[in-house]
Design a protein around this motif. Structure first.
Motif, PDB file in Angstrom:
ATOM      1  N   THR A 212       0.845  -1.180   0.000  1.00 34.00           N
ATOM      2  CA  THR A 212       0.000   0.000   0.000  1.00 34.00           C
ATOM      3  C   THR A 212       0.884   1.234   0.000  1.00 34.00           C
ATOM      4  O   THR A 212       2.060   1.182   0.386  1.00 34.00           O
ATOM      5  CB  THR A 212      -0.908   0.041   1.232  1.00 34.00           C
ATOM      6  OG1 THR A 212      -0.095   0.174   2.412  1.00 34.00           O
ATOM      7  CG2 THR A 212      -1.759  -1.213   1.335  1.00 34.00           C
ATOM      8  N   ALA A 213       0.318   2.341  -0.434  1.00 41.54           N
ATOM      9  CA  ALA A 213       1.085   3.591  -0.440  1.00 41.54           C
ATOM     10  C   ALA A 213       1.512   3.970   0.964  1.00 41.54           C
ATOM     11  O   ALA A 213       2.636   4.441   1.172  1.00 41.54           O
ATOM     12  CB  ALA A 213       0.248   4.702  -1.067  1.00 41.54           C
ATOM     13  N   ALA A 214       0.634   3.751   1.936  1.00 36.17           N
ATOM     14  CA  ALA A 214       0.963   4.108   3.312  1.00 36.17           C
ATOM     15  C   ALA A 214       2.154   3.295   3.828  1.00 36.17           C
ATOM     16  O   ALA A 214       3.058   3.832   4.480  1.00 36.17           O
ATOM     17  CB  ALA A 214      -0.248   3.900   4.216  1.00 36.17           C
ATOM     18  N   GLN A 215       2.163   1.999   3.525  1.00 36.40           N
ATOM     19  CA  GLN A 215       3.273   1.153   3.966  1.00 36.40           C
ATOM     20  C   GLN A 215       4.568   1.534   3.255  1.00 36.40           C
ATOM     21  O   GLN A 215       5.619   1.714   3.895  1.00 36.40           O
ATOM     22  CB  GLN A 215       2.956  -0.315   3.698  1.00 36.40           C
ATOM     23  CG  GLN A 215       4.089  -1.269   4.118  1.00 36.40           C
ATOM     24  CD  GLN A 215       3.825  -2.706   3.730  1.00 36.40           C
ATOM     25  OE1 GLN A 215       2.770  -3.032   3.164  1.00 36.40           O
ATOM     26  NE2 GLN A 215       4.771  -3.582   4.008  1.00 36.40           N
ATOM     27  N   TYR A 216       4.488   1.651   1.948  1.00 36.93           N
ATOM     28  CA  TYR A 216       5.669   1.979   1.143  1.00 36.93           C
ATOM     29  C   TYR A 216       6.284   3.321   1.577  1.00 36.93           C
ATOM     30  O   TYR A 216       7.502   3.421   1.802  1.00 36.93           O
ATOM     31  CB  TYR A 216       5.268   2.008  -0.335  1.00 36.93           C
ATOM     32  CG  TYR A 216       6.106   2.883  -1.222  1.00 36.93           C
ATOM     33  CD1 TYR A 216       7.439   2.589  -1.492  1.00 36.93           C
ATOM     34  CD2 TYR A 216       5.556   4.030  -1.810  1.00 36.93           C
ATOM     35  CE1 TYR A 216       8.199   3.406  -2.325  1.00 36.93           C
ATOM     36  CE2 TYR A 216       6.305   4.843  -2.639  1.00 36.93           C
ATOM     37  CZ  TYR A 216       7.629   4.531  -2.892  1.00 36.93           C
ATOM     38  OH  TYR A 216       8.379   5.344  -3.709  1.00 36.93           O
ATOM     39  N   LYS A 217       5.467   4.327   1.737  1.00 37.10           N
ATOM     40  CA  LYS A 217       5.998   5.644   2.073  1.00 37.10           C
ATOM     41  C   LYS A 217       6.487   5.697   3.522  1.00 37.10           C
ATOM     42  O   LYS A 217       7.476   6.381   3.820  1.00 37.10           O
ATOM     43  CB  LYS A 217       4.954   6.719   1.792  1.00 37.10           C
ATOM     44  CG  LYS A 217       4.672   6.864   0.299  1.00 37.10           C
ATOM     45  CD  LYS A 217       4.008   8.173  -0.074  1.00 37.10           C
ATOM     46  CE  LYS A 217       3.970   8.343  -1.583  1.00 37.10           C
ATOM     47  NZ  LYS A 217       3.476   9.671  -2.005  1.00 37.10           N
TER      48      LYS A 217
END
Length: 262
Positions: A212-217
């Motif tokens: 997810t974007a939240a995890q990646y970022k």
């Protein structure tokens, strides 16, 4: 006694009727379907509903939504192309600037500010004007073709903030959900829009795919912290740009009613 009873009985009936009217008024609230237009018996006009829907989106109460309601297409178009969107960006830019000027920088080249790119530094509005301003389900293939053109203009309040932050001594970290394969096009577009001298441009590599974007970022910010960077500020148009772990001292959410990224 009979006279008293004849007085109180009509009074009792009157009070009962008033109570019934009050209760009826109190409990007959519009149902979710009526407000949301589920059965098209809409009591609020579309402008009122869509304004409320946009508030739910920006406060993340709408959750993981896929496309804007069809009845809000004209509303979103008017918002994005009219003066309100620009005004909202300017206010957020000024608040970001005020915070940045309050930060006491150490001056060791580790005072950082993180920026997202799409709908934060660059505007993809020319693309979304051709695809219904979010009324259509996101098409990754057509968007990638748009990215290759490298013609997205700068969002002016973010451009001004970016330049001011550099003058103040912040190191600019660009953290985007774009793929590493889009590095050349992204760099070309940033230069085309006038951006210069960023510290680092971070894109999704092969090991980041599927996250997810939240995890990646969050993971990328954590790596920056481990390198010694102090992330004072973070600007993004998605909550997934800002939340998670290794968050900034202060985050700034830019408006985006066109799409949602988890």
């Amino acid at each position: 006694m009979a006279s008293g009873a004849s007085f109180f009985f009509p009074l009792l009936l009157l009070l009962s009727a008033i109570s019934g009217i009050s209760s009826e008024t109190a409990i007959r609230l519009p149902s979710e379907n009526l407000v949301a237009g589920g059965n098209r018996k809409v009591r609020a006009d579309d402008g009122v509903f869509c304004d409320s829907w946009k508030l739910a989106v920006e406060t993340n109460n709408a959750g993981n939504w896929k496309q804007i309601p069809a009845r809000c297409a004209a509303f979103v178009q008017a918002y994005m192309t009219g003066g309100q969107y620009s005004s909202d960006l300017e206010v957020i830019g000024k608040l970001s600037s005020e915070f940045a000027r309050s930060v006491k920088l150490v001056g060791d080249d580790r005072d950082a500010w993180v920026f997202d790119i799409d709908e934060t530094l660059l505007s993809n509005l020319p693309y979304y004007e051709e695809t219904g301003f979010g009324t259509e389900i996101f098409n990754e293939t057509s968007f990638d073709e748009w990215v290759k053109l490298a013609k997205a203009p700068a969002l002016l309040p973010s451009f001004s903030l970016h330049n001011e932050l550099q003058e103040l001594g912040f190191k600019i970290i660009l953290l985007t959900g774009r793929s590493e394969q889009q590095r050349s096009a992204t760099e070309a577009n940033l230069l085309f829009a006038g951006y210069r001298n960023w510290e680092r441009l971070i894109l999704r590599g092969p090991s980041d795919q599927g996250k997810t974007a939240a995890q990646y970022k969050s993971e990328k910010r954590s790596e920056l912290v481990e390198e010694g960077y102090r992330i004072h500020g973070n600007s993004g148009d998605q909550w997934s740009d800002l939340w998670g772990f290794a968050v900034a001292s202060r985050s700034f959410k830019l408006p985006n009613p066109m799409y949602y990224i988890a």
